[in-house]
Structure formats: structure tokens, C-alpha cells
Design an enzyme around this catalytic site. Sequence first.
Site, short mmCIF file in Angstrom:
data_model
loop_
_atom_site.label_atom_id
_atom_site.label_comp_id
_atom_site.label_asym_id
_atom_site.label_seq_id
_atom_site.Cartn_x
_atom_site.Cartn_y
_atom_site.Cartn_z
N HIS A 89 71.30 63.32 50.47
CA HIS A 89 71.63 62.62 51.72
C HIS A 89 72.25 63.59 52.72
O HIS A 89 71.83 63.63 53.90
CB HIS A 89 72.59 61.46 51.40
CG HIS A 89 73.09 60.71 52.58
ND1 HIS A 89 72.87 59.36 52.76
CD2 HIS A 89 73.83 61.11 53.66
CE1 HIS A 89 73.43 58.97 53.90
NE2 HIS A 89 74.03 60.00 54.46
N GLU A 90 73.22 64.39 52.26
CA GLU A 90 73.90 65.31 53.19
C GLU A 90 72.96 66.39 53.71
O GLU A 90 72.98 66.71 54.89
CB GLU A 90 75.12 65.95 52.52
CG GLU A 90 76.23 64.99 52.13
CD GLU A 90 76.59 64.00 53.22
OE1 GLU A 90 76.50 64.34 54.41
OE2 GLU A 90 76.95 62.87 52.88
N CYS B 22 76.09 55.45 55.51
CA CYS B 22 76.26 56.72 56.22
C CYS B 22 77.29 56.52 57.33
O CYS B 22 77.25 55.51 58.04
CB CYS B 22 74.92 57.14 56.81
SG CYS B 22 74.98 58.69 57.73
N HIS C 160 70.72 65.48 56.54
CA HIS C 160 71.32 65.53 57.88
C HIS C 160 71.03 66.87 58.58
O HIS C 160 70.95 66.93 59.81
CB HIS C 160 72.84 65.35 57.80
CG HIS C 160 73.29 63.92 57.69
ND1 HIS C 160 73.07 62.99 58.68
CD2 HIS C 160 73.97 63.25 56.72
CE1 HIS C 160 73.60 61.82 58.32
NE2 HIS C 160 74.14 61.95 57.13
NI NI Z 1 75.18 60.38 56.22
#
Ligand code: NI
Length: 177
Positions: free
Chosen positions: A143-144, A101, A147
Site C-alpha cells: 500500500h505504501e 488510507c 503511493h
Molecule cells: Ni495510504
Amino acid sequence: MSILKIARMGHPILSVEAEPVSDPEAPEIHSLVSDMKETMLDAGGAGLAAPQVHVPLRIVVFQDPLITSNSNGEEVDSILTLINPKIEILDSEYNFGMEACLSVPGLVGEVPRAKKILYSGVDLKGKLIEREAEDFHARVVQHECDHLDGILYPMRMIDLSTLSFSSEIGHFSQNKN
Ligand code: NI
């Protein structure tokens, strides 16, 4: 366009729940997305979420495996913008894979992610995007979108013994999100 500063783990902006975008066509949203794409490319990432550049809005950009060239064979923008994204898990089977990341520089770790998802959202024109994704692409999108809910990949890890400095295991294949 400009390259934006990326927040690193520990910055409070990465822990907040991001707000929905009310007008995807607003000039400031277009400007932000242009800067996010430039920042992602500059940093060599596979994806980037707005909170990573200190903006608490539900916007992610990521490499789009479906776009490499248009019908004329010309290269086109290969980064997909997804605003107000939603994810539905289609396959409860989980894959384990190494993740990195841009907000956790230098480290990689093994993260379980749903193998198959349906993701949706709107683009910069407010047009609906809805797609199924599997494996690596599904991993990047999960994953995005994490966030946007204040979740960094180490919080998803089960086996912390796999958390490593990438420079120590440089021969592993990896992607930064
Ligand atoms: Ni990330």
C-alpha cells in the site's frame, strides 16, 4: 518535529511518480522522516508515504512488526523508514483484505494484495534493508509503495461494492495507511 498536513485523494501530488532520494543521509531527509513519523502517529496510521505529506520523494514509513523492544527490554523506535523501496512478489497468491488510507479519510475497501513479498530499500544511513513479509505486513508495504507510483488503494479494488464509510461498519477491524 512537526505534524504535517496530509494530502487527500484528488490532490495532484498523490498522482505523480515520486523521485528517488539521492542522499538518504541529508539533514533535510532526516528532518522529513521525523515529521512523517510524528504525522503518522498523530493520525493513527499504520504507514505513511512522502507524497501524502506533499513531498514527491520515494520514502515510506510504517509500523515495524519485528521491533517492539531492544535486548534490554526498552522500547525503541518501532517505525521502519524505507528509502527508494523495491518490491518483489514471492507468492502469486493474492489475499483480499480491508484497507484504509489517511489520504482517503473515512472510507475502507477490500483490496487484493500479494500474499508474500520481498521488499528492499535503504535506511537513513544508506544501509540496505531487505526483508520478506507476508499477509498484513506485506499488505501495508505494498500500500505504501503504491503511493510512490501515484496509486491509491481504490485503484486496486476489484469489487467496488465493498467501498464503505468506516463509520457504517465500525465493528470491522481496519488499519489506516
Ligand atoms: Ni495510504
